[in-house]
Design an enzyme around this catalytic site. Sequence first.
Site, PDB file in Angstrom:
ATOM      1  N   ASP A 185      17.909  26.701 -31.582  1.00 42.93           N
ATOM      2  CA  ASP A 185      17.760  25.527 -30.727  1.00 42.93           C
ATOM      3  C   ASP A 185      16.303  25.416 -30.284  1.00 42.93           C
ATOM      4  O   ASP A 185      15.520  26.356 -30.405  1.00 42.93           O
ATOM      5  CB  ASP A 185      18.732  25.550 -29.556  1.00 42.93           C
ATOM      6  CG  ASP A 185      18.476  26.674 -28.569  1.00 42.93           C
ATOM      7  OD1 ASP A 185      17.419  27.302 -28.632  1.00 42.93           O
ATOM      8  OD2 ASP A 185      19.356  26.910 -27.722  1.00 42.93           O
ATOM      9  N   SER A 186      15.939  24.261 -29.805  1.00 41.84           N
ATOM     10  CA  SER A 186      14.520  23.938 -29.622  1.00 41.84           C
ATOM     11  C   SER A 186      13.942  24.382 -28.293  1.00 41.84           C
ATOM     12  O   SER A 186      12.724  24.354 -28.101  1.00 41.84           O
ATOM     13  CB  SER A 186      14.321  22.425 -29.749  1.00 41.84           C
ATOM     14  OG  SER A 186      14.966  21.757 -28.672  1.00 41.84           O
ATOM     15  N   HIS A 193      37.166  40.820 -30.431  1.00 41.28           N
ATOM     16  CA  HIS A 193      38.412  40.051 -30.464  1.00 41.28           C
ATOM     17  C   HIS A 193      38.158  38.563 -30.247  1.00 41.28           C
ATOM     18  O   HIS A 193      38.705  37.722 -30.974  1.00 41.28           O
ATOM     19  CB  HIS A 193      39.388  40.560 -29.397  1.00 41.28           C
ATOM     20  CG  HIS A 193      40.506  39.595 -29.140  1.00 41.28           C
ATOM     21  ND1 HIS A 193      41.582  39.447 -29.980  1.00 41.28           N
ATOM     22  CD2 HIS A 193      40.672  38.670 -28.139  1.00 41.28           C
ATOM     23  CE1 HIS A 193      42.378  38.494 -29.520  1.00 41.28           C
ATOM     24  NE2 HIS A 193      41.856  38.008 -28.408  1.00 41.28           N
ATOM     25  N   GLY A 195      15.065  22.856 -25.440  1.00 37.49           N
ATOM     26  CA  GLY A 195      15.272  21.744 -24.526  1.00 37.49           C
ATOM     27  C   GLY A 195      16.272  22.037 -23.425  1.00 37.49           C
ATOM     28  O   GLY A 195      16.098  21.609 -22.279  1.00 37.49           O
ATOM     29  N   TYR A 196      17.348  22.766 -23.749  1.00 36.61           N
ATOM     30  CA  TYR A 196      18.348  23.077 -22.724  1.00 36.61           C
ATOM     31  C   TYR A 196      17.750  23.964 -21.642  1.00 36.61           C
ATOM     32  O   TYR A 196      17.991  23.764 -20.448  1.00 36.61           O
ATOM     33  CB  TYR A 196      19.567  23.763 -23.342  1.00 36.61           C
ATOM     34  CG  TYR A 196      20.574  24.199 -22.300  1.00 36.61           C
ATOM     35  CD1 TYR A 196      21.440  23.269 -21.729  1.00 36.61           C
ATOM     36  CD2 TYR A 196      20.637  25.520 -21.862  1.00 36.61           C
ATOM     37  CE1 TYR A 196      22.353  23.648 -20.753  1.00 36.61           C
ATOM     38  CE2 TYR A 196      21.542  25.910 -20.896  1.00 36.61           C
ATOM     39  CZ  TYR A 196      22.402  24.978 -20.343  1.00 36.61           C
ATOM     40  OH  TYR A 196      23.287  25.355 -19.379  1.00 36.61           O
ATOM     41  N   CYS A 206      42.973  40.768 -35.773  1.00 37.77           N
ATOM     42  CA  CYS A 206      41.653  41.394 -35.717  1.00 37.77           C
ATOM     43  C   CYS A 206      41.784  42.910 -35.593  1.00 37.77           C
ATOM     44  O   CYS A 206      42.836  43.430 -35.197  1.00 37.77           O
ATOM     45  CB  CYS A 206      40.840  40.819 -34.562  1.00 37.77           C
ATOM     46  SG  CYS A 206      41.217  41.515 -32.932  1.00 37.77           S
ATOM     47  N   GLY A 234      23.206  16.715 -24.695  1.00 37.05           N
ATOM     48  CA  GLY A 234      23.397  16.170 -23.361  1.00 37.05           C
ATOM     49  C   GLY A 234      24.813  16.194 -22.845  1.00 37.05           C
ATOM     50  O   GLY A 234      25.101  15.593 -21.806  1.00 37.05           O
ATOM     51  N   ASP A 256      13.782  17.986 -27.567  1.00 37.75           N
ATOM     52  CA  ASP A 256      14.268  16.815 -26.850  1.00 37.75           C
ATOM     53  C   ASP A 256      14.194  17.044 -25.349  1.00 37.75           C
ATOM     54  O   ASP A 256      13.927  18.152 -24.887  1.00 37.75           O
ATOM     55  CB  ASP A 256      15.710  16.489 -27.256  1.00 37.75           C
ATOM     56  CG  ASP A 256      16.683  17.610 -26.921  1.00 37.75           C
ATOM     57  OD1 ASP A 256      16.237  18.772 -26.835  1.00 37.75           O
ATOM     58  OD2 ASP A 256      17.881  17.346 -26.745  1.00 37.75           O
ATOM     59  N   GLN A 269      20.609  11.616 -27.747  1.00 36.05           N
ATOM     60  CA  GLN A 269      20.700  11.675 -26.296  1.00 36.05           C
ATOM     61  C   GLN A 269      21.173  10.327 -25.764  1.00 36.05           C
ATOM     62  O   GLN A 269      21.371   9.389 -26.517  1.00 36.05           O
ATOM     63  CB  GLN A 269      19.355  12.082 -25.683  1.00 36.05           C
ATOM     64  CG  GLN A 269      18.957  13.524 -25.931  1.00 36.05           C
ATOM     65  CD  GLN A 269      19.850  14.525 -25.201  1.00 36.05           C
ATOM     66  OE1 GLN A 269      20.700  14.158 -24.391  1.00 36.05           O
ATOM     67  NE2 GLN A 269      19.657  15.803 -25.484  1.00 36.05           N
ATOM     68  N   ASP A 318      28.544  25.536 -30.992  1.00 34.74           N
ATOM     69  CA  ASP A 318      28.060  26.835 -30.533  1.00 34.74           C
ATOM     70  C   ASP A 318      28.393  26.961 -29.061  1.00 34.74           C
ATOM     71  O   ASP A 318      28.487  25.955 -28.352  1.00 34.74           O
ATOM     72  CB  ASP A 318      26.547  26.977 -30.724  1.00 34.74           C
ATOM     73  CG  ASP A 318      25.768  26.289 -29.610  1.00 34.74           C
ATOM     74  OD1 ASP A 318      25.382  26.974 -28.644  1.00 34.74           O
ATOM     75  OD2 ASP A 318      25.569  25.055 -29.676  1.00 34.74           O
ATOM     76  N   CYS A 362      43.072  44.160 -32.068  1.00 35.26           N
ATOM     77  CA  CYS A 362      44.512  44.009 -31.805  1.00 35.26           C
ATOM     78  C   CYS A 362      45.345  44.928 -32.693  1.00 35.26           C
ATOM     79  O   CYS A 362      46.461  45.314 -32.323  1.00 35.26           O
ATOM     80  CB  CYS A 362      44.921  42.556 -32.006  1.00 35.26           C
ATOM     81  SG  CYS A 362      44.287  41.453 -30.714  1.00 35.26           S
ATOM     82  N   CYS A 394      47.315  37.986 -33.319  1.00 31.15           N
ATOM     83  CA  CYS A 394      45.957  38.150 -33.836  1.00 31.15           C
ATOM     84  C   CYS A 394      45.905  39.291 -34.846  1.00 31.15           C
ATOM     85  O   CYS A 394      46.525  40.334 -34.646  1.00 31.15           O
ATOM     86  CB  CYS A 394      45.001  38.436 -32.680  1.00 31.15           C
ATOM     87  SG  CYS A 394      43.278  38.670 -33.187  1.00 31.15           S
TER      88      CYS A 394
END
Length: 377
Positions: A93-94, A340, A96-97, A311, A221, A147, A194, A271, A314, A309
């Site tokens: 990610d850039s 898990h 911006g967040y 995995c 956003g 952004d 945005q 994500d 589990c 599950c």
Amino acid sequence: MTSRFRFTIAATDGRARTGTIETRRGAIRTPAFMPVGTAATVKAMKPADVRTAGADIILGNTYHLMLRPGAERVERLGGLHHFMGWERPILTDSGGYQVMSLSELTKRSEEGVSFKSHLDGTRHLLSPERSIDIQRQLGSTIVMAFDELVPTTSTPEVQRAAMERSMRWAQRSRDAFDAGGDHAENNAIFGIQQGALDEDLRLRSAQALTAIGFDGYAIGGLAVGEGQEAMFGCLDFAPGQLPADQPRYLMGVGKPDDIVGAVERGVDMFDCVLPTRSGRTGQAFTRTGPINLRNARFAEDTGPLDPECGCPVCATWERAYVHHLVRAGEILGAMLMTEHNLFFYQALMADLRAAIAGGTLTAFATAFRSRYLAKGE
């Protein structure tokens, strides 16, 4: 689309799509969930175990990596893939967040964002050009345009100004990416839509991004406190404003039921820190809702975290043992819970892909919500 990056839609069901993104680093099955590896690690997990859980791609963070260990150092050490031992695709990610979430440390201008490091107070400038250059140094497979993100509660004037600036920064990001030589020839860049919750602003943003031209498009956003109903209201129109033949990525989402609803509305990529952060704080995701392993009722529970599950956690350990680890603050507790949770998320994505391919998404989503939301703690 070129051989360095190609998106193929294999099947649709309503607005939902399933397909494959092909990159030089490997294929990404969509809908896809990207575990977050903020500081060059998916916390409490080894890269091989992240892959075993079913992840095709992970996310790294420009802001955090530029501060520590530094993009220049990562580049000298062979790039982010080599540095962290993950040879498959990485999206970065850039920053911006972080600019929004650390707003008390920042000063914005048309040039970019000047900010103080939350680590040591040193002053930095993050501009579209600098953000793209950092992502090039990291060797990112999918680069995100820089952004300006503002809260959905901002005034209409602030939302409009931020969207328009983001589009100017999108053009600068695209230009900087194209000047990146071999990296640009072998990797991809996504633009970020945005416009808060405003349909007209979102449309203008989508039109501007499409005119510039990107390999994929993110919906930015959202998931910043507006609530699921408002987010879904925006997703009722926002994905359809973006090119239908390219990937659509909803940034920072989210809860399992958020993901199911967004897939129904045409989103391909996600994500979120939730499965890993929850794993470190005692919350496990199950088909009948999340459970808090810190609760005393699990002290002698001999069942697995999720009876449905498959995995390794589990299959091996009981709730009682994981409860003990979590309550004792043992590192293994965070490791098992995170493993898990990542398996749960990737299994959900596999189920969504299968449902879309089989034309049964509505039935699957209805059944999932009926169980997951009925017993959630």
